[in-house]
Design a protein around this motif. Structure first.
Motif, PDB file in Angstrom:
ATOM      1  N   CYS A 180       0.829  -1.143  -0.167  1.00  0.00           N
ATOM      2  CA  CYS A 180       0.134   0.000  -0.080  1.00  0.00           C
ATOM      3  C   CYS A 180       0.918   1.219  -0.071  1.00  0.00           C
ATOM      4  CB  CYS A 180      -1.012  -0.002   1.235  1.00  0.00           C
ATOM      5  SG  CYS A 180      -0.113  -0.001   2.875  1.00  0.00           S
ATOM      6  N   GLY A 181       0.316   2.216  -0.264  1.00  0.00           N
ATOM      7  CA  GLY A 181       0.895   3.591  -0.278  1.00  0.00           C
ATOM      8  C   GLY A 181       0.676   4.316   1.092  1.00  0.00           C
ATOM      9  N   GLY A 182       1.236   4.568   2.164  1.00  0.00           N
ATOM     10  CA  GLY A 182       1.208   5.163   3.294  1.00  0.00           C
ATOM     11  C   GLY A 182       1.000   6.552   3.262  1.00  0.00           C
ATOM     12  N   GLY A 255      -5.724   8.638  -9.318  1.00  0.00           N
ATOM     13  CA  GLY A 255      -6.705   8.227  -8.330  1.00  0.00           C
ATOM     14  C   GLY A 255      -6.114   8.290  -7.057  1.00  0.00           C
ATOM     15  N   GLN A 256      -4.819   8.392  -6.829  1.00  0.00           N
ATOM     16  CA  GLN A 256      -4.056   8.479  -5.691  1.00  0.00           C
ATOM     17  C   GLN A 256      -3.554   9.729  -5.473  1.00  0.00           C
ATOM     18  OE1 GLN A 256      -2.024   4.865  -4.639  1.00  0.00           O
ATOM     19  NE2 GLN A 256      -3.663   3.648  -5.008  1.00  0.00           N
ATOM     20  N   THR A 257      -3.884  10.785  -6.034  1.00  0.00           N
ATOM     21  CA  THR A 257      -3.157  12.242  -6.329  1.00  0.00           C
ATOM     22  C   THR A 257      -1.658  12.279  -6.467  1.00  0.00           C
ATOM     23  OG1 THR A 257      -3.415  14.358  -5.358  1.00  0.00           O
ATOM     24  CG2 THR A 257      -3.086  12.541  -4.029  1.00  0.00           C
ATOM     25  N   ARG A 258      -1.001  11.378  -7.381  1.00  0.00           N
ATOM     26  CA  ARG A 258       0.243  11.352  -7.512  1.00  0.00           C
ATOM     27  C   ARG A 258       0.569  12.496  -8.814  1.00  0.00           C
ATOM     28  NH1 ARG A 258       0.393   5.684  -5.858  1.00  0.00           N
ATOM     29  NH2 ARG A 258       2.689   5.475  -5.123  1.00  0.00           N
ATOM     30  N   LEU A 259       1.925  12.928  -8.770  1.00  0.00           N
ATOM     31  CA  LEU A 259       2.321  13.952  -9.330  1.00  0.00           C
ATOM     32  C   LEU A 259       3.234  13.360 -10.466  1.00  0.00           C
ATOM     33  CD1 LEU A 259       3.372  16.642  -6.769  1.00  0.00           C
ATOM     34  CD2 LEU A 259       1.132  16.784  -8.218  1.00  0.00           C
TER      35      LEU A 259
HETATM   36  N1  URA Z   1      -0.198   0.369  -3.775  1.00  0.00           N
HETATM   37  C1  URA Z   1      -1.095   1.403  -3.955  1.00  0.00           C
HETATM   38  O1  URA Z   1      -2.204   1.282  -4.305  1.00  0.00           O
HETATM   39  N2  URA Z   1      -0.424   2.541  -3.958  1.00  0.00           N
HETATM   40  C2  URA Z   1       0.763   2.660  -3.489  1.00  0.00           C
HETATM   41  O2  URA Z   1       1.233   3.850  -3.288  1.00  0.00           O
HETATM   42  C3  URA Z   1       1.494   1.434  -3.232  1.00  0.00           C
HETATM   43  C4  URA Z   1       0.876   0.498  -3.560  1.00  0.00           C
END
Ligand code: URA
Length: 373
Positions: A180-182, A255-259
């Motif tokens: 996951c992304g923390g 979706g996870q607000t990455r740049l």
């Molecule tokens: N999985 C995700 O969904 N996001 C991350 O940043 C890392 C793993």
């Protein structure tokens, strides 16, 4: 005349002959002991009534008309496989993104449960004919790869749930062991999800069915999450285990607000503001499977939990910069926690002859002789 050792029994026999006789005697005792063990086990099994139905609930009424039922993506069907015989003992289903990770976990579980492999055999990917997922069976544990995202895990869950239903499994527990992304937590931290939320922070998995939006609850089993959390040993583990809410997105980048994706229509400031606002609401991580996983297991009356390993702190960056050696070391952390849980539950069983029985079941169910896979 007495023999070499002075007794009358072996009078006249050479040491070689004596050795041979001793070996034959040992072999006889060993095989009789084995036969006796098998007899006792069969008697015990004979006394137990096999369950008529699985404990899964709410499944499609159409299932009973499917003769055979083809689990297409797993490459199995009920016509050519005896599901109760092969999968009837399954009590734990552990799922993770990649085939390699789940194979490593299968070997770990085998060690934890003291299940033995013949040296000339390896674990077999039972879903190999489907060319999509990898599935390893180690005694009562299935270790399955689910790929990335809700569509991938949802297809797999439909077929796994049907498999356990056909196999008449009793009270299986599903655990996702993922990455996951923390959000504000150190890479290497283990996160047990308390809730799985969609991108709007609602505890639902949304599906469009026949042109209509349908929402399914994505609540997770709090008791199971607490039980897993209680197995963390802060003074012994060389990692932190925490619990918190998980946001499930349909995309890794925007979706996870990455740049750092190919596209980005927002600013660094708005990204930070968003991450801070979700953090204030108790969110500790992002993943891409939790809502579908929670919703489908809920619908089938299956207890489930999510234990993931944080590979990046999104408050500090977007790219995964931890070296591969770190990532492969961290991979073992959620696995260790889940293995502790399975071992504890496995040892609770009253029938102490099962370990031996699994050793006998394994060769036909999940092992591949002589060749590596
Ligand atoms: N999985 C995700 O969904 N996001 C991350 O940043 C890392 C793993």
């Amino acid at each position: 005349m007495p023999g070499n050792c002075g007794c009358n029994t072996c009078a006249g026999a050479s040491p070689c002959e004596l050795n041979r006789d001793v070996c034959q005697l040992k072999e006889l005792v060993r095989s009789q002991g084995k036969q006796l063990g098998q007899l006792v086990r069969h008697m015990k099994m004979g006394c137990k009534k096999p369950p008529k139905e699985s404990t899964l609930k709410g499944l499609s009424p159409c299932l009973k008309c499917l003769q055979p039922d083809v689990l297409y993506h797993l490459g199995m069907d009920t016509a050519t496989m005896d599901f109760p015989k092969v999968f009837g003992d399954v009590r734990f289903v552990c799922m993770g993104g990649t085939a390699e990770r789940m194979e490593r976990f299968a070997y770990k579980i085998m060690k934890e449960l003291s299940l033995k492999l013949n040296p000339a055999t390896t674990l077999r990917n039972m879903a190999e004919p489907g060319h999509r997922y990898a599935l390893y069976k180690v005694g009562p544990v299935l270790c399955v790869s689910h790929g990335m995202g809700c569509p991938s895990i949802s297809i797999l869950l439909h077929e796994l749930i049907k498999m356990l239903h056909h196999a008449k499994c009793q009270d299986p527990v599903f655990i996702r062991i993922g990455t996951c992304g923390g959000i504000g937590i150190e890479p290497g931290t283990v996160v047990i999800s308390s809730e799985a939320l969609d991108g709007m922070l609602n505890p639902y998995y949304e599906l469009i069915v026949q042109g209509k939006v349908v929402l399914y609850s994505s609540k997770l089993d709090q008791c199971l999450a607490n039980e897993l959390l209680s197995l963390a040993i802060p003074c012994e583990d060389d990692f932190c285990t925490i619990s918190g809410k998980t946001i499930c997105t349909n995309d890794f980048y925007e979706g996870q607000t990455r740049l750092d994706g190919a596209f980005c229509d927002y600013t660094n400031q708005s990204k930070t503001a968003y991450l801070q606002s979700v953090q204030c609401q108790g969110v500790v991580n992002f993943d891409m499977e939790s809502t579908a996983f929670a919703a489908l297991t809920n619908r089938a009356n299956i207890r489930s939990a999510i234990v993931s390993m944080c590979i990046v702190n999104r408050m500090e960056g977007d790219q995964i910069l931890s070296p591969p050696e770190c990532l492969s070391e961290w991979e073992k952390r959620p696995q260790a926690l889940v293995a502790r849980y399975i071992r504890k539950e496995f040892l609770k069983r009253d029938d102490d002859s099962d370990t031996e029985a699994y050793e006998e079941v394994c060769p036909s169910a999940c092992l591949e002789g002589d060749k590596a896979i």
